[in-house]
Design a protein around this motif. Structure first.
Motif, short mmCIF file in Angstrom:
data_model
loop_
_atom_site.label_atom_id
_atom_site.label_comp_id
_atom_site.label_asym_id
_atom_site.label_seq_id
_atom_site.Cartn_x
_atom_site.Cartn_y
_atom_site.Cartn_z
N ARG A 1 0.89 -1.20 -0.15
CA ARG A 1 0.12 0.14 -0.13
C ARG A 1 0.83 1.15 -0.01
NH1 ARG A 1 -3.18 -3.12 3.70
NH2 ARG A 1 -2.33 -1.95 5.23
N THR A 2 1.84 1.13 0.65
CA THR A 2 2.97 2.27 0.70
C THR A 2 3.30 2.77 -0.59
OG1 THR A 2 3.32 1.99 2.99
CG2 THR A 2 5.10 3.02 1.75
N ARG A 3 3.96 1.54 -1.27
CA ARG A 3 4.61 1.72 -2.75
C ARG A 3 3.24 2.30 -3.62
NH1 ARG A 3 6.95 -3.15 -1.53
NH2 ARG A 3 5.38 -4.14 -2.46
N THR A 4 2.15 1.79 -3.52
CA THR A 4 1.13 2.37 -4.39
C THR A 4 0.83 3.76 -4.22
OG1 THR A 4 0.25 -0.02 -4.35
CG2 THR A 4 -1.46 1.69 -5.17
N ARG A 5 0.76 3.99 -2.82
CA ARG A 5 0.20 5.54 -2.27
C ARG A 5 1.12 6.47 -2.88
NH1 ARG A 5 0.48 4.68 2.65
NH2 ARG A 5 -1.41 3.59 2.97
N GLY A 6 2.62 6.10 -2.72
CA GLY A 6 3.87 7.00 -2.95
C GLY A 6 4.23 7.47 -1.81
N PHE A 7 3.76 7.38 -0.69
CA PHE A 7 4.43 7.79 0.59
C PHE A 7 3.57 6.72 1.78
CE2 PHE A 7 0.44 10.19 0.22
CZ PHE A 7 0.05 10.21 1.15
N ALA A 8 4.62 6.72 2.87
CA ALA A 8 4.03 6.05 4.06
C ALA A 8 3.37 6.65 5.06
CB ALA A 8 5.50 5.42 4.72
N ILE A 9 2.47 6.06 5.60
CA ILE A 9 1.82 6.59 6.86
C ILE A 9 1.90 5.81 8.14
CG2 ILE A 9 -0.66 7.01 7.73
CD1 ILE A 9 -1.66 7.63 4.85
N ASN A 10 2.09 6.66 9.13
CA ASN A 10 1.95 6.08 10.69
C ASN A 10 0.93 6.75 11.27
OD1 ASN A 10 2.37 5.51 13.23
ND2 ASN A 10 4.42 6.94 13.38
N ASN A 11 -0.10 6.09 11.59
CA ASN A 11 -1.08 6.75 12.27
C ASN A 11 -1.18 6.16 13.66
OD1 ASN A 11 -3.41 8.03 13.09
ND2 ASN A 11 -4.85 7.24 11.46
N GLY A 12 -0.25 6.83 14.65
CA GLY A 12 -0.02 6.53 15.94
C GLY A 12 0.38 4.94 16.14
N LEU A 13 1.09 4.64 15.25
CA LEU A 13 1.82 2.99 15.26
C LEU A 13 2.72 2.83 16.71
CD1 LEU A 13 2.58 2.24 11.77
CD2 LEU A 13 1.12 1.34 13.09
N TYR A 14 3.49 3.82 16.84
CA TYR A 14 4.55 3.64 18.10
C TYR A 14 4.02 4.44 19.27
CZ TYR A 14 9.23 3.36 20.04
OH TYR A 14 10.19 2.58 20.96
N GLU A 15 3.59 5.66 19.07
CA GLU A 15 2.96 6.47 20.16
C GLU A 15 1.63 6.79 19.96
OE1 GLU A 15 6.37 9.08 22.12
OE2 GLU A 15 6.82 8.54 19.81
N HIS A 16 0.63 6.49 20.53
CA HIS A 16 -0.78 7.00 20.15
C HIS A 16 -0.91 8.26 19.70
CE1 HIS A 16 -2.08 2.94 20.87
NE2 HIS A 16 -1.91 3.23 22.09
N ASP A 17 -0.34 9.23 20.16
CA ASP A 17 -0.34 10.83 20.04
C ASP A 17 0.40 11.29 19.01
OD1 ASP A 17 1.82 10.42 21.87
OD2 ASP A 17 1.46 12.12 22.92
N VAL A 18 1.25 10.43 18.51
CA VAL A 18 2.14 10.99 17.27
C VAL A 18 1.88 10.14 16.06
CG1 VAL A 18 4.50 11.21 16.56
CG2 VAL A 18 4.06 11.57 18.87
#
Length: 243
Positions: A165-182
């Motif tokens: 999905r990252t390759r298809t989109r063209g950029f990566a998304i981290n929606n609170g993966l490591y820290e919920h508020d970041v």
């Protein structure tokens, strides 16, 4: 004590520092830096060269990231990191991959009242942040499996789907993966041969991530194109943990 720890992280990532340079970067007096550096030399975390430059000492030899790997990359990307932070108001980061972990080499904080602070010196699992996911998405299935040899097959397939999905989109998304508020968006940096050199990311408080992440991704992609042209002749140093 915190200043000494920050100096250790800078030595590890940049490979060298001077008293005046560190004092300016950290906004403290040269005498304060000198006292901390003297302690680090005594404890083996730093050594002093004949030119009065401080280098990583023997206590840093076990670092998983080759000392100095970030210095040239920081030099080549700093103006773009500053521009990204200015254009978005969010915190811009530069990172490198070592094994299956990402090392934050540099951060430029944004101007928002509520913002993500500097990540400089932080190390975290690559699959739990946007820059790491952007870099991992460049790997072949075999290279990826070599980084995660004990990961159960179902989790490994989930990771591969995320990277697809990252390759298809063209950029990566981290929606609170490591820290919920970041949360963050990320983009890999490459040279003309397609080698992955590192990644740039924009860190955003999760509360406003949904409203601004697309604009931030557009800014990131624009600067990423310019940086990849600038870095086309750059050759990635060999890092520990990649073999």
């Amino acid at each position: 004590m915190d200043l000494a720890l920050v100096l250790i992280l800078i030595l590890r990532d940049q490979g060298s520092l001077t008293i005046s340079g560190a004092a300016e970067a950290l906004d403290v007096s040269p005498s304060t830096v000198h006292r901390s550096m003297s302690m680090l030399v005594y404890r083996g975390f730093a050594s002093r060269s004949e030119s009065r430059t401080y280098l990583p000492g023997p206590a840093l030899s076990a670092s998983s990231l080759t000392p100095g790997i970030g210095a040239e990359l920081i030099h080549n990307t700093l103006d773009h990191l500053q521009a990204i932070a200015a254009e978005t108001g969010e915190t811009a980061n530069l990172m490198a991959l070592s094994g299956n972990k990402t090392h934050f080499l540099y951060s430029v904080e944004g101007s928002q009242m509520v913002r993500v602070g500097t990540r400089r010196g932080q190390v975290m699992p690559a699959m739990d942040n946007a820059g790491g996911l952007a870099m991992l998405s460049e790997f072949s299935p075999g290279e990826l499996r070599a980084l995660y040899p004990t990961m159960p097959d179902d989790l490994f397939e989930d990771l591969r789907r995320t990277l697809h999905r990252t390759r298809t989109r063209g950029f990566a998304i981290n929606n609170g993966l490591y820290e919920h508020d970041v949360s963050a968006v990320g983009l890999a940096l490459r040279n003309e041969l397609g080698d992955t050199l590192g990644a740039i990311t924009i860190s955003i408080p999760t509360l406003r991530f949904r409203n601004v992440h697309r604009k931030c991704a557009e800014v990131l992609i624009k600067h990423g194109r310019d940086l990849n042209r600038r870095l086309e002749k750059f050759r990635a140093p060999t890092v520990h943990g990649m073999g």
